[in-house]
Design an enzyme around this catalytic site. Structure first.
Site, PDB file in Angstrom:
ATOM      1  CE  LYS A 207      45.936  38.934  44.398  1.00 56.96           C
ATOM      2  NZ  LYS A 207      45.697  40.270  43.756  1.00 56.96           N
ATOM      3  N   GLY A 238      49.064  42.973  45.896  1.00 57.05           N
ATOM      4  CA  GLY A 238      49.942  42.594  44.800  1.00 57.05           C
ATOM      5  C   GLY A 238      49.173  42.038  43.620  1.00 57.05           C
ATOM      6  N   GLY A 240      48.468  39.110  40.362  1.00 57.62           N
ATOM      7  CA  GLY A 240      48.189  37.684  40.320  1.00 57.62           C
ATOM      8  C   GLY A 240      49.411  36.813  40.124  1.00 57.62           C
ATOM      9  N   PRO A 241      50.239  37.077  39.099  1.00 62.69           N
ATOM     10  CG  PRO A 241      50.889  37.563  36.915  1.00 62.69           C
ATOM     11  CD  PRO A 241      50.046  38.092  38.029  1.00 62.69           C
ATOM     12  N   GLY A 244      49.413  36.535  44.005  1.00 60.45           N
ATOM     13  CA  GLY A 244      48.318  35.570  44.034  1.00 60.45           C
ATOM     14  C   GLY A 244      48.779  34.146  43.854  1.00 60.45           C
ATOM     15  CD  GLU A 283      31.196  35.003  40.691  1.00 61.01           C
ATOM     16  OE1 GLU A 283      31.027  34.989  39.442  1.00 61.01           O
ATOM     17  OE2 GLU A 283      31.460  36.015  41.329  1.00 61.01           O
ATOM     18  CB  CYS A 322      30.327  38.770  37.573  1.00 62.70           C
ATOM     19  SG  CYS A 322      29.610  38.493  39.212  1.00 62.70           S
ATOM     20  CD  GLU A 417      32.905  38.424  32.310  1.00 62.49           C
ATOM     21  OE1 GLU A 417      32.117  38.531  33.260  1.00 62.49           O
ATOM     22  OE2 GLU A 417      34.006  37.840  32.407  1.00 62.49           O
TER      23      GLU A 417
END
Length: 515
Positions: A207, A238, A240-241, A244, A283, A322, A417
């Site tokens: 995903k 799609g 995350g909620p 995922g 990660e 990142c 971040e």
């Protein structure tokens, strides 16, 4: 054969494969009346899911919706997982030579269509075309590296002296994996997961981020062209909620490889804690330091290299990497000169629309703007750039590089971040203080050390709480080295044998000397 001949004219893939340069892709976006819709890739076929909701995918450079991404529902996720599960027994028993040849074929096909992938990556994520080409090349390298790595694996065998018994380690594919990648380097980081997963004999449901899904959609057709068996790799789209969460928590998923935000990584760990045997490689975020010592500033050549490296680490891909060094600490004796040189270099080198792209989304633009407003309210000095304007509708998400000094050590600007073209510069007075400041973060992903002192290169690097440390360089990678961080920057490592640990299970076999 024409590369579009396998698709019907009604398929969005037909249109996308016809637009294999940035100019052609832009022309399509300008001419389209309605956004095209992406389709999931399950069991070797592109299918329209039962989802009634679609997510807008926006061109960050214009603020205009150009495609619709399905928000795949749990029942359709379940179908994709079952497809991968059904394909696993046969795929896990293929020879390493067979898997190697197929992965090399994938790499060859991406290389053949390099400009196609680069053009759509640039449009979808906002990055420059030059930066997109670099990441396509790294995606190719991912498949090439793991295609050869699996041909040269080794294992450990040991003798038990008492009775001359033999023990050896045997590895086998772990099962079906959920592979979830972020929006900042969509193709590169997705292939960083898919390549080793398939190489070690696992199957997967991948995903990509809903913010940047187009190159994953293009990649799905590459797998068919390369001859990857049906069901071995499935790609669903799609958020995350919904999507995922259904993917990572399925009891049929043997492991999760995730790259993204720390909060999401924590949520995955909590949601799968009861599935004790599930492999997790997470990660996560970073707030990475760059340490600039006075001995890296001895002459004009060293000064130029030091400034260039620090700036590249801060502003490549709009700071949306990142591993970017967003906290720069400079030894007091060269601080003023470094700040002056750094600002001049950034001002000349990192130019909006030429070497700096747009940030990935409106939500991210607003997040960065919020941090810069906070910096302004707290009295930070804007040495370069300023608080970007509040956007209206249908505007691109452009933020010029920002260099801040006099930021409070306790400020969220220094701690959080930000993940954008924003860097802070602060002083230090001793090596010990530099190490303490660098480690004063909940994160521990990466760090940069700029020095000409050979002893310091080791002594400082080995004390930094970071999974990856670059000395007088940045973002150089050998794909066998461990990739990952300490503290809130994640758990697990990937790369070479470390990826093998993620995607395989190991058993120790004991053979008696006599029977």
């Amino acid at each position: 054969m024409d590369s579009t001949s396998e698709f019907s004219p009604e398929s969005p893939l037909w249109e996308l494969w016809n637009r294999d340069t940035l100019d052609k892709a832009k022309a399509l976006l300008q001419s389209q009346n309605t956004p095209f819709r992406l389709e999931n890739f399950v069991n070797g076929a592109h299918i329209s899911e039962s989802a009634v909701e679609y997510i807008d995918s926006v061109d960050p450079k214009t603020g205009l919706v150009f495609c619709k991404v399905p928000c795949t529902q749990p029942e359709d996720i379940d179908a994709a997982i079952h497809s991968a599960k059904a394909a696993f027994p046969a795929w896990s028993k293929t020879t390493r030579a067979e898997r190697s040849a197929l992965l090399r074929r994938v790499a060859e096909l991406i290389k053949k269509h390099r400009e196609l992938f680069a053009a759509w990556e640039s449009i979808d994520q906002g990055k420059t075309l030059e930066r997109a080409r670099v990441e396509v090349d790294r995606a190719i390298a991912n498949f090439l590296y793991f295609s050869t790595f699996i041909l040269h694996q080794k294992t450990a065998a040991r003798m038990i002296d008492e009775d001359a018994a033999l023990t050896y380690e045997h590895r086998s594919p772990a099962g079906v994996f959920a592979l979830i990648s972020p929006w900042n380097m969509p193709l590169y980081l997705l292939t960083w997961k898919i390549a080793p997963c398939l190489a070690f004999g696992c199957t997967a449901v991948a995903k990509p981020s809903e913010v940047t899904s187009v190159t994953a959609f293009l990649l799905s057709s590459i797998f068919n062209k390369a001859g990857i068996p049906k069901g071995v790799i499935n790609i669903v789209f799609g958020d995350g909620p919904t999507t995922g969460a259904a993917l990572v928590t399925s009891p049929l998923i043997s492991g999760v490889s995730f790259t993204g935000g720390t909060a999401t990584g924590i949520a995955i760990r909590r949601a799968t804690a009861h599935q004790i045997g599930k492999h997790l490689s997470l990660e996560l975020g970073g707030k990475n330091p760059t340490l600039v010592f006075a001995d890296a500033y001895r002459d004009s050549i060293e000064q130029e290299c030091t400034v260039r490296t620090a700036a590249m680490a801060a502003f490549q891909n709009q700071g949306e990497i990142c591993l970017c060094g967003s906290r720069i600490y400079v030894e007091n004796t060269i601080y003023d000169q470094f700040v002056c040189d750094f600002i001049a270099h950034v001002n000349e080198t990192f130019v909006i629309g030429r070497t700096v792209g747009a940030v990935a989304s409106r939500a991210h633009y607003d997040k960065i703007r919020g941090y810069l407003r906070l910096a302004e309210q707290q009295g930070a000095v804007f040495k370069l750039g300023g608080v970007p304007k509040e956007l209206g509708a249908r505007e691109g998400y452009w933020i010029a590089p920002v260099v801040l000094t006099d930021v409070l050590p306790s400020s969220r600007v220094m701690k959080d971040e930000i993940f954008g073209p924003v860097v802070t510069i602060s002083r230090f007075y001793s090596e010990g203080e530099a190490i303490r400041l660098a480690n004063d973060s909940e994160y521990g992903l990466a760090a940069v050390v700029l020095t000409s002192d050979g002893a310091r290169m080791r002594s400082v690097s080995e004390q930094l709480e970071a999974g990856m440390v670059w000395v007088n360089s940045w973002l150089q990678r050998e794909l066998g080295t461990p990739f990952g961080g300490m503290k809130a920057s994640g758990t697990g490592r990937e790369g070479g044998e470390y990826s093998r640990d993620v995607f395989t299970v190991v058993r120790t076999v004991h053979l008696p000397a006599y029977w």
